[in-house]
Motif scaffolding. Sequence first.
Motif, short mmCIF file in Angstrom:
data_model
loop_
_atom_site.label_atom_id
_atom_site.label_comp_id
_atom_site.label_asym_id
_atom_site.label_seq_id
_atom_site.Cartn_x
_atom_site.Cartn_y
_atom_site.Cartn_z
N LEU A 103 42.70 42.18 34.04
CA LEU A 103 43.59 41.83 32.93
C LEU A 103 43.60 40.32 32.69
O LEU A 103 43.64 39.86 31.55
N ARG A 104 43.52 39.56 33.78
CA ARG A 104 43.47 38.09 33.65
C ARG A 104 42.20 37.66 32.92
O ARG A 104 42.25 36.81 32.02
N THR A 140 49.79 43.53 40.89
CA THR A 140 49.06 43.45 39.62
C THR A 140 49.50 42.22 38.83
O THR A 140 48.68 41.46 38.32
N THR A 147 50.69 48.50 35.77
CA THR A 147 50.56 47.14 35.25
C THR A 147 51.62 46.22 35.83
O THR A 147 51.38 45.02 36.02
N ALA A 203 48.93 37.13 32.80
CA ALA A 203 48.32 37.78 31.64
C ALA A 203 49.17 38.95 31.14
O ALA A 203 49.23 39.21 29.94
N VAL A 204 49.85 39.65 32.06
CA VAL A 204 50.66 40.79 31.64
C VAL A 204 51.85 40.35 30.79
O VAL A 204 52.44 41.16 30.07
N SER A 225 47.17 38.98 37.92
CA SER A 225 46.91 38.71 36.50
C SER A 225 47.23 37.27 36.12
O SER A 225 46.87 36.83 35.02
N ASP A 241 42.27 38.72 29.24
CA ASP A 241 43.17 37.86 28.48
C ASP A 241 42.48 36.53 28.16
O ASP A 241 42.58 36.03 27.04
N GLY A 279 44.85 43.57 38.11
CA GLY A 279 45.38 42.29 37.67
C GLY A 279 44.29 41.28 37.37
O GLY A 279 44.37 40.53 36.38
N THR A 280 43.25 41.25 38.19
CA THR A 280 42.13 40.33 37.98
C THR A 280 41.41 40.65 36.68
O THR A 280 41.04 39.75 35.91
#
Length: 242
Positions: A124-125, A148, A143, A155-156, A152, A128, A121-122
């Motif tokens: 993906l953040r 996660t 995801t 962000a997801v 994020s 993004d 998650g971090t």
Amino acid sequence: MEERITSRRNPLLAHTKKLLTSRSYREKTGEFAADGVKLLAEATRWYPGLTTVIAEDGIELCKLPEQTRVVRVPKDVMQSISLMDAPQGAIFLCRLPERKSGALTSGTLLLDGIQDPGNLGTILRTADALEVPVVLLDGCADTYNPKTVRASMGAVFRTQPVSMTRQQAIAACREAAMSADAVDLRQADLCNAAVVIGSEGQGICPELFTAAEQKIIIPMSPRCESLNAAVAATIVLWQMKR
């Protein structure tokens, strides 16, 4: 119009609890659940698949799409559903997005076996924020695991990662990995590369490592053995956008 549920055995609440705890159940039902009023605001703004909101009595909600089902529950019921030590007062359900398949482009980050949902998650953040496309390879965490999604920070909901097998990735692009004879990251031109980040425990798989045309290393104090995968990815992402 809002509904109210007071029984912990209600089918909707049991369904929600399973969505929060089981990846196979999420994939089977085509739904996922996330926890938190701030994340709900992000989903409302960016994600078209929001269907249901379960909110604790007295919690103020953001403006929701008209078709959203809203259910109010007492505080003790919310605590029985949420996986958080201190629930924020809202859990919401969304439809899983359709799986995307896409070609790799220059400047893509490939994640190989990132199993920790918080790390994923971090990353993906950060990706993004820097507008770097992400491809998930074999062995990555879900995801839409609630951890996660939370890490994020929404962000997801804004950018859906693409999934790909290692064989597809090897055939599609040049990768960078890490080795003892690696190039210093500060001297590496990553603008036109696809970069692989592996898990802390296992590293990059042998197939990707062998196929890589260049290995890079993040210079650090010899006292330090390694960096957290999410931290390493952040440093590499910054270099990719230079």
